[in-house]
Design a protein around this motif. Structure first.
Motif, PDB file in Angstrom:
ATOM      1  N   ASN A  50       3.626   3.446  -2.382  1.00 16.12           N
ATOM      2  CA  ASN A  50       3.567   5.185  -2.748  1.00 16.12           C
ATOM      3  C   ASN A  50       3.631   5.968  -1.480  1.00 16.12           C
ATOM      4  O   ASN A  50       3.143   5.726  -0.381  1.00 16.12           O
ATOM      5  N   ASP A  51       4.884   6.595  -1.584  1.00 14.54           N
ATOM      6  CA  ASP A  51       5.830   7.374  -0.438  1.00 14.54           C
ATOM      7  C   ASP A  51       5.426   8.617  -0.554  1.00 14.54           C
ATOM      8  O   ASP A  51       5.966   9.448  -1.372  1.00 14.54           O
ATOM      9  N   ASN A  52       4.170   9.219   0.289  1.00 16.85           N
ATOM     10  CA  ASN A  52       4.032  10.835   0.095  1.00 16.85           C
ATOM     11  C   ASN A  52       3.893  11.075  -1.337  1.00 16.85           C
ATOM     12  O   ASN A  52       4.093  12.171  -2.064  1.00 16.85           O
ATOM     13  N   GLY A  53       3.134  10.550  -2.080  1.00 24.08           N
ATOM     14  CA  GLY A  53       2.711  10.752  -3.896  1.00 24.08           C
ATOM     15  C   GLY A  53       3.778  10.185  -4.751  1.00 24.08           C
ATOM     16  O   GLY A  53       3.829  10.292  -5.637  1.00 24.08           O
ATOM     17  N   THR A  54       5.096   9.432  -4.049  1.00 26.29           N
ATOM     18  CA  THR A  54       5.739   9.035  -5.112  1.00 26.29           C
ATOM     19  C   THR A  54       6.202   7.715  -5.172  1.00 26.29           C
ATOM     20  O   THR A  54       5.900   7.010  -3.975  1.00 26.29           O
ATOM     21  N   LEU A  55       6.139   7.175  -6.105  1.00 27.11           N
ATOM     22  CA  LEU A  55       6.053   5.696  -6.309  1.00 27.11           C
ATOM     23  C   LEU A  55       7.705   5.185  -6.086  1.00 27.11           C
ATOM     24  O   LEU A  55       8.661   5.765  -6.625  1.00 27.11           O
ATOM     25  N   LYS A  56       7.790   4.192  -5.177  1.00 28.77           N
ATOM     26  CA  LYS A  56       9.138   3.786  -4.740  1.00 28.77           C
ATOM     27  C   LYS A  56       9.313   2.176  -4.794  1.00 28.77           C
ATOM     28  O   LYS A  56       8.254   1.497  -4.287  1.00 28.77           O
ATOM     29  N   LEU A  57      10.450   1.779  -5.447  1.00 31.62           N
ATOM     30  CA  LEU A  57      10.578   0.349  -5.127  1.00 31.62           C
ATOM     31  C   LEU A  57      11.570  -0.114  -3.954  1.00 31.62           C
ATOM     32  O   LEU A  57      12.533   0.499  -3.982  1.00 31.62           O
ATOM     33  N   MET A  58      11.136  -0.927  -3.248  1.00 30.30           N
ATOM     34  CA  MET A  58      11.806  -1.042  -2.015  1.00 30.30           C
ATOM     35  C   MET A  58      11.912  -2.758  -1.828  1.00 30.30           C
ATOM     36  O   MET A  58      11.334  -3.441  -2.517  1.00 30.30           O
ATOM     37  N   LYS A  59      12.914  -3.027  -1.087  1.00 29.35           N
ATOM     38  CA  LYS A  59      13.152  -4.279  -0.650  1.00 29.35           C
ATOM     39  C   LYS A  59      12.509  -4.631   0.837  1.00 29.35           C
ATOM     40  O   LYS A  59      13.297  -4.271   1.670  1.00 29.35           O
TER      41      LYS A  59
END
Length: 249
Positions: A50-59
């Motif tokens: 969760n990046d500042n309220g936004t879900l992100k898919l990372m590697k």
């Protein structure tokens, strides 16, 4: 502990469980399906943050590089112990993991491997474990950005660890030997997945989630060939193998 994972489906399957990722334009990640990766090889793996309220898919790289490891030599010696974190240490103020407890992530997988000791047998018997009713599941994790840049790119790589907890009944009988016997990955139920990522989750909320134990009857498991020997990364890795005279669990 949890040193061997599989993610044997397409990365797009994560969006079926977390459709918000699709809405946020996360469709361009490339990740080849894998039937087995070992933690101490520090592979890049998809994680959800969760990046500042936004879900992100990372590697991120599997295996946290803590900031108290100051040199490549220290990292080479100590990183192997940072691929797993005991859930009991997350709220222990004396533990490193407590310092990064706000950096929570989800680690998707289709299955994991564990080894069973049999009295009188020379080698442990490997098992593949998955969930009965879900193609993929999410393990609770923590992440940190390395303080040492990648020598080739200059970037500070994202790194993660997999949380483990006391094993349920089935896993305590499979993972029954060694220094870390009786542990299993902290697999989350659907209702806790996005809650684990909430930035405002209190320590009491963290404690409640850490105390969750996946019921044994939600797991499917079977014996496989050794995952400690090099082999093609295909479905043969998780094929059922029968061991003569293997005692029942």
């Amino acid at each position: 502990m949890c040193y061997d994972l599989a993610f044997s489906t397409s990365i797009e399957s994560v969006f079926d469980y977390l459709p918000e990722l699709k809405d946020m334009g996360q469709l361009d990640m490339s990740f080849e399906p894998t039937y087995h990766k070992v933690a101490q090889a520090y592979p890049k793996w998809p994680v959800v943050v969760n990046d500042n309220g936004t879900l992100k898919l990372m590697k991120f790289e599997w295996g946290v590089i803590p900031n108290y490891m100051k040199t490549p030599e220290e990292i080479k010696k100590g990183r192997k112990w940072m691929v797993n974190a005991r859930s009991e240490k997350v709220l222990d103020t004396k533990a490193y993991w407590s310092r990064i407890r706000r950096n929570r992530c989800l680690v998707p997988a289709t299955g994991f491997f564990e080894h069973r000791e049999i009295p009188g047998w020379k080698n442990k018997v490997p098992y593949y474990i998955r969930l009965k009713n879900r193609d993929i599941f999410f393990i609770a994790g923590l992440y940190a950005y390395s303080h040492l840049p990648n020598p080739e790119t200059g970037e500070l790589p994202g790194t993660f660890t997999v949380l483990t907890r006391d094993a349920n009944d089935v896993m305590s009988r499979i993972h029954n030997g060694g220094d870390n016997a009786g542990r299993m990955p902290l697999i989350l139920p659907v209702e806790y997945e996005q809650e684990w990522l909430r930035p405002d989750l209190s320590d009491e909320g963290i404690r409640r989630i850490l105390n969750y134990s996946l019921p044994s009857d939600e797991m499917a498991y079977w014996t496989v060939n050794s995952v400690r020997k090099a082999k093609p990364d295909d479905e043969g890795v998780i094929e059922r193998v029968e061991y003569a005279d293997l005692p029942a669990l």
